[in-house]
Write a protein that holds these residues in place. Structure first.
Motif, PDB file in Angstrom:
ATOM      1  N   ASP A  69      80.015 -25.373 -12.476  1.00  0.00           N
ATOM      2  CA  ASP A  69      81.150 -25.199 -11.572  1.00  0.00           C
ATOM      3  C   ASP A  69      81.131 -26.129 -10.348  1.00  0.00           C
ATOM      4  OD1 ASP A  69      79.283 -24.057  -9.890  1.00  0.00           O
ATOM      5  OD2 ASP A  69      79.828 -22.006 -10.401  1.00  0.00           O
ATOM      6  N   ASP A  84      77.868 -20.949 -17.406  1.00  0.00           N
ATOM      7  CA  ASP A  84      77.961 -20.856 -15.947  1.00  0.00           C
ATOM      8  C   ASP A  84      79.152 -19.972 -15.548  1.00  0.00           C
ATOM      9  OD1 ASP A  84      76.943 -21.421 -13.439  1.00  0.00           O
ATOM     10  OD2 ASP A  84      78.117 -23.242 -13.177  1.00  0.00           O
ATOM     11  N   HIS A 111      71.759 -26.146 -17.027  1.00  0.00           N
ATOM     12  CA  HIS A 111      71.951 -25.106 -16.008  1.00  0.00           C
ATOM     13  C   HIS A 111      72.736 -23.890 -16.536  1.00  0.00           C
ATOM     14  CE1 HIS A 111      73.044 -23.346 -12.132  1.00  0.00           C
ATOM     15  NE2 HIS A 111      74.290 -23.359 -12.551  1.00  0.00           N
ATOM     16  N   LYS A 126      79.311 -15.342 -13.957  1.00  0.00           N
ATOM     17  CA  LYS A 126      79.931 -14.767 -12.752  1.00  0.00           C
ATOM     18  C   LYS A 126      80.018 -13.252 -12.820  1.00  0.00           C
ATOM     19  CE  LYS A 126      80.397 -19.079 -11.846  1.00  0.00           C
ATOM     20  NZ  LYS A 126      79.123 -19.797 -11.791  1.00  0.00           N
ATOM     21  N   CYS A 163      71.717 -19.993 -17.132  1.00  0.00           N
ATOM     22  CA  CYS A 163      72.407 -18.927 -16.388  1.00  0.00           C
ATOM     23  C   CYS A 163      73.000 -17.903 -17.357  1.00  0.00           C
ATOM     24  CB  CYS A 163      73.522 -19.508 -15.528  1.00  0.00           C
ATOM     25  SG  CYS A 163      72.882 -20.452 -14.152  1.00  0.00           S
ATOM     26  N   HIS A 204      71.316 -16.883 -11.585  1.00  0.00           N
ATOM     27  CA  HIS A 204      71.065 -18.235 -11.092  1.00  0.00           C
ATOM     28  C   HIS A 204      69.633 -18.358 -10.569  1.00  0.00           C
ATOM     29  CE1 HIS A 204      75.200 -19.342 -11.738  1.00  0.00           C
ATOM     30  NE2 HIS A 204      74.957 -20.555 -11.269  1.00  0.00           N
TER      31      HIS A 204
HETATM   32 ZN   LIG Z   1      75.994 -22.334 -11.636  1.00  0.00          ZN
END
Ligand SMILES: [Zn+2]
Length: 369
Positions: free
Chosen positions: A118, A165, A261, A169, A265, A245
């Protein structure tokens, strides 16, 4: 609060860069920050377009995003008296441009060539060699120009990482709510909803996210841009970065070549969701024991299985083996994750897990076998 003023998404939109610069009254000199590859894919085209329109432009290539790289870009901004920076690339090149532009107080324009996380629209940048392994505040892009023709050329794995990613959230927001409830941390409903919506958008459209489907790429692109906006509104990475994260940063600290990444995550999010579920189950059981109503407690179930299944559907890793990590290293990363950022209260800080409990969470969720 800084928000992008122009967001242009679609096939062949790179051509519109001059028009965007003119609308923003940025007629040069402009400095392009790109990598070797992103320069071939898009940087050269942007430079030619600007030159054809009489805009003074220079290009600087960066390999990594270390402190030295940032200082070198800043030196060039001063030397060329650049009025704006265009960051062209995946995560690292965009971050290098974002941070150096912010330090030199000039606007930055984001031209992503991949969708791996992001950072393409966020006000934060992650730099190697600083004392913090996580992102630091820089500035939001003034404009984002995301050409799906260019993004479609990137390896598919980058898209998978971006999806991880975005899906992460769910637990980032869960951790933020927890910090608000237990530590009275500021919680922004709007920023949280925006981040959650991005995760839902990716999960609900998972069947569209496959190679060759432009619609799927647009869904992910819009989701990642919304995440960036959520962080701008919150003024921090809180809506988009929680325990999952921290787990990913912990994995990065191990010496083996690590996965992307968003892939890390995503797996972190399965584990965090499970841990959140156990917390609510514990509350529910206590409520039951005293004969209190338990419906509200059920509402907080984050459904780790749904996160895992969505990741699987997209083709993202859901196990230590798929991440290329030894089971014991993954468990250890989960155990130490909370220590990376003691001030960012998450489910990991609340539960203070020992190795055995981490192992149990990883086994139940099938992350380790
Ligand atoms: Zn991230």
């Amino acid at each position: 609060m800084q928000l992008p003023r122009e967001v242009i998404v679609g096939n062949g939109v790179l051509k519109r860069i001059t028009e965007v610069l003119q609308r923003l009254d940025l007629n040069g000199p402009i400095l392009i920050v790109a990598g070797m590859k992103s320069c071939q894919i898009a940087g050269k085209q942007v430079s030619d377009l600007l030159q054809q329109n009489g805009i003074n432009v220079d290009t600087i290539l960066v390999q990594k995003v270390t402190r030295q790289d940032i200082l070198m870009v800043e030196e060039n901004i001063r030397r060329l008296k650049s009025r704006a920076l265009i960051g062209i690339g995946g995560g690292t090149k965009i971050d290098a441009a974002k941070l150096s532009a912010s330090r030199q107080k000039i606007p930055f324009i984001s031209v992503p060539t991949t969708l791996s996380h992001d950072g393409i629209a966020s006000p934060l940048a992650s730099v190697k060699g600083l004392d913090k392994p996580y992102s630091v505040m820089a500035q939001a892009p003034l404009a984002i120009i995301a050409d799906t023709d260019i993004i479609a050329q990137a390896p598919w794995r980058a898209v998978i990482s971006g999806c991880g990613d975005a899906i992460a959230k769910f637990t980032a927001v869960k951790d933020w709510q927890l910090a608000h409830e237990e530590k009275e941390e500021y919680y922004g409903e709007y920023a949280a909803s925006l981040a959650l919506m991005s995760a839902k958008l990716v999960i609900e459209n998972a069947q569209l996210i496959k190679p060759g489907n432009d619609k799927g790429l647009r869904v992910l692109l819009e989701a990642l841009i919304s995440c960036g906006v959520a962080m701008s509104i919150a003024g921090s990475s809180r809506p988009c970065s929680g325990s999952e994260h921290l787990f990913s940063h912990a994995l990065d600290m191990f010496k083996f070549p690590h996965a992307m990444h968003g892939e890390q995550c995503g797996v972190g999010s399965i584990l965090s969701a499970y841990l959140h579920d156990t917390k609510w189950k514990r509350i529910r059981d206590s409520l039951k024991q005293i004969g209190a109503p338990t419906t509200a407690a059920y509402l907080h179930d984050t459904k780790w299985k749904r996160i895992r299944d969505s990741l699987k559907q997209i083709g993202a890793p859901t196990t230590a083996r798929e991440l290329g990590v030894k089971d014991e290293d993954l468990i250890e990363a989960l155990r130490i994750a909370a220590k990376i950022r003691p001030e960012r209260y998450t489910i990991l800080h609340k539960l203070k897990l020992d190795y055995k409990t981490c192992e149990k969470a990883a086994r139940i969720t099938g992350v380790v076998s």
